[in-house]
Structure formats: structure tokens, C-alpha cells
Design a protein around this motif. Structure first.
Motif, short mmCIF file in Angstrom:
data_model
loop_
_atom_site.label_atom_id
_atom_site.label_comp_id
_atom_site.label_asym_id
_atom_site.label_seq_id
_atom_site.Cartn_x
_atom_site.Cartn_y
_atom_site.Cartn_z
N VAL A 4 66.25 60.35 40.78
CA VAL A 4 66.66 58.99 40.25
C VAL A 4 66.29 58.05 41.42
CG1 VAL A 4 68.91 57.81 40.19
CG2 VAL A 4 68.85 60.09 39.23
N VAL A 5 65.99 56.95 40.88
CA VAL A 5 65.24 55.91 41.85
C VAL A 5 66.22 54.73 41.73
CG1 VAL A 5 63.25 54.49 42.31
CG2 VAL A 5 62.95 56.58 41.25
N PHE A 6 66.59 54.53 42.90
CA PHE A 6 67.72 53.30 43.27
C PHE A 6 67.24 51.98 43.59
CE2 PHE A 6 70.54 56.99 43.20
CZ PHE A 6 71.91 56.60 42.76
N ILE A 144 54.41 48.81 42.16
CA ILE A 144 55.37 49.30 43.32
C ILE A 144 55.92 50.44 42.57
CG2 ILE A 144 57.23 47.88 42.44
CD1 ILE A 144 57.67 47.10 45.40
N PHE A 145 55.93 50.44 41.45
CA PHE A 145 56.62 51.90 40.58
C PHE A 145 55.50 52.78 40.68
CE2 PHE A 145 58.47 48.22 38.19
CZ PHE A 145 59.52 48.38 38.53
N HIS A 146 54.30 52.28 40.62
CA HIS A 146 53.34 53.75 40.64
C HIS A 146 53.38 54.10 42.28
CE1 HIS A 146 51.68 53.74 36.67
NE2 HIS A 146 51.57 52.49 36.76
N LEU A 147 53.47 53.09 43.29
CA LEU A 147 53.27 53.39 44.62
C LEU A 147 54.35 54.49 44.92
CD1 LEU A 147 52.04 53.23 47.52
CD2 LEU A 147 53.67 51.08 47.66
N GLY A 153 55.32 62.19 44.81
CA GLY A 153 54.56 63.30 44.13
C GLY A 153 55.31 63.41 42.75
N LEU A 154 55.38 62.13 42.18
CA LEU A 154 56.30 62.27 40.73
C LEU A 154 55.33 61.43 39.79
CD1 LEU A 154 59.81 61.18 41.93
CD2 LEU A 154 59.00 63.47 41.14
N ALA A 155 55.67 61.86 38.66
CA ALA A 155 55.03 61.17 37.30
C ALA A 155 55.98 60.12 37.09
CB ALA A 155 54.56 62.05 36.20
N PRO A 156 55.77 58.98 36.44
CA PRO A 156 56.77 58.01 36.08
C PRO A 156 57.65 58.60 35.21
CG PRO A 156 54.70 56.90 35.93
CD PRO A 156 54.57 58.20 36.36
N ALA A 157 57.28 59.43 34.16
CA ALA A 157 58.25 60.18 33.28
C ALA A 157 59.21 61.00 34.02
CB ALA A 157 57.44 60.94 32.11
N ASP A 178 62.06 56.12 32.63
CA ASP A 178 63.55 55.72 32.00
C ASP A 178 64.23 54.67 32.73
OD1 ASP A 178 65.97 55.84 30.39
OD2 ASP A 178 66.46 57.47 31.10
N GLY A 179 64.72 53.61 32.16
CA GLY A 179 65.56 52.56 33.08
C GLY A 179 66.87 52.49 32.66
N ILE A 180 67.90 52.35 33.65
CA ILE A 180 69.24 51.98 33.52
C ILE A 180 69.52 50.62 34.05
CG2 ILE A 180 71.70 52.91 34.14
CD1 ILE A 180 70.66 55.58 34.20
N HIS A 181 69.93 49.76 33.12
CA HIS A 181 70.39 48.34 33.98
C HIS A 181 71.91 48.47 34.40
CE1 HIS A 181 72.40 44.23 33.07
NE2 HIS A 181 71.60 44.15 34.59
#
Length: 198
Positions: A4-6, A144-147, A153-157, A178-181
Motif C-alpha cells: 500500500v502506497v500512501f 515518480i511512481f516508477h521510482l 523492489g515492486l512492480a506497479p501491479a 491500483d488506485g483509491i481516491h
């Protein structure tokens, strides 16, 4: 396992920039008026992208406005004194169950250390933290998401990204996250339960 990315401002911390100047200007109305006449929000975004507030202050015509604008960094901790406790409770539950927790924030490199004075846990709680002003890249730029993914050490998925700005959520989705507003801690909790994260 999903990570989870905040986002931070507006999700974990309530940011109210006018509070930097209320004491000196004497009222919230005067502080809001200062923000409007100095184009603060556009300039603040430039700060989030790596520019310095003292340099931007020199663009203003009025000497007193220049002084007040340049003082923002030193007054910054006043703007982020209020934590959004419901979101912190969700974050703490995620960490307690072993879910990796990271962050990407649009935040000035100059004001970040000042923010940590008011909210020290922000410097301790994330496995990977990307601060836009330190990188010279802002959300929703795909880089910035790819960074974040490269450093974690993660894939975007593998990532579920949470942000209060819809365009940043769309930016995350565009790179495969995945995105949560974010609207409320309760709605966030429900969205994570729905995804099997809580």
C-alpha cells in the motif's frame, strides 16, 4: 503480497497553509488574502517540484509580501499540526498484519524537515518514501511512481496507491497500479476490505 502506497498531505496529515501566517497577519481572512494575492498555490507546487521559496519570493512586487513568503519554510510546521487519525489507524493495522507500507508525497524538500518536526512518525513509518521536492519530479508524472517501485523492489501491479487528488490516482493507474481516491478514513477502510487487504 500487495503493498500500500500512501499520499501524505490530505490523507495522513491535514495541510492548512494559511496557518503559517495567521499569527503575524492577525486573522485567517488576512492569511487567505495573502495566499490569493501571492499566487501561493501555484508557487507551492513549484516548491514541490524542487524550487526554493526564497527564490520565488523575489518574484513578488511588494517587499512585505516577499518577506512573508520567504518566511514560509520556517513557519511550515504550523500548517501540518493536525493528523488524520482515522487514516493512521488504517495504516497501523496494515503494518501490524505485515503489509508493506510506502509513500509518495508532493512536498517541498525545504519544508519536509519542518513537517517532520510536527509529525515525526512520517519519517519513521514507511519502508520506502519518495518526496517530490527531493527528486524534482511530482505526481502524477509516471516517473515518480516508477521510482517508488524501483526503490521498493515492486512492480506497479503489486501496489495499491491512495491519494486525495483524483488526477494523482489516475496517474498511478496509468502506470499499472491500483488506485483509491481518498475521501474519508472510513471509505478507505472499506475500499481496502473490498480488496482483501484488511
Amino acid at each position: 503480497m500487495k503493498a500500500v502506497v500512501f499520499d501524505i498531505g490530505g490523507v495522513l496529515v491535514d495541510w492548512q497553509p494559511h496557518l503559517a501566517w495567521v499569527e503575524e497577519l492577525g486573522s485567517e481572512e488576512a492569511a487567505h488574502a495573502f495566499i490569493e494575492r501571492t499566487g501561493f498555490r501555484d508557487r507551492n507546487a513549484r516548491g514541490d517540484n524542487g524550487e526554493r521559496f526564497a527564490d520565488m519570493a523575489q518574484e513578488l512586487d511588494d517587499a512585505e509580501d516577499q518577506r512573508l513568503f520567504a518566511a514560509y519554510v520556517g513557519l511550515y510546521s504550523r500548517t501540518v499540526e493536525t493528523a488524520i487519525h482515522g487514516t493512521w489507524a488504517v495504516l497501523d493495522r496494515l503494518k501490524a498484519q505485515g503489509t508493506p507500507v510506502h509513500a509518495i508525497t508532493n512536498w517541498s524538500a525545504e519544508t519536509w524537515p519542518e513537517g517532520l518536526k510536527a509529525q515525526p512518525r512520517l519519517g519513521e513509518v514507511f519502508e520506502t518514501l519518495v518526496v517530490s521536492g527531493q527528486e524534482g519530479i511530482m505526481k502524477p508524472d509516471p516517473r515518480i511512481f516508477h521510482l517508488l517501485c524501483k526503490r521498493a523492489g515492486l512492480a506497479p501491479a503489486d501496489c495499491i496507491f491512495i491519494d486525495d487528488a483524483p488526477y494523482n490516482v489516475e496517474g498511478a493507474r496509468a502506470v499499472g497500479m491500483d488506485g483509491i481516491h481518498f475521501t474519508t478514513p472510513q471509505a478507505l477502510e472499506a475500499a481496502l476490505v473490498e480488496r482483501g487487504l484488511l
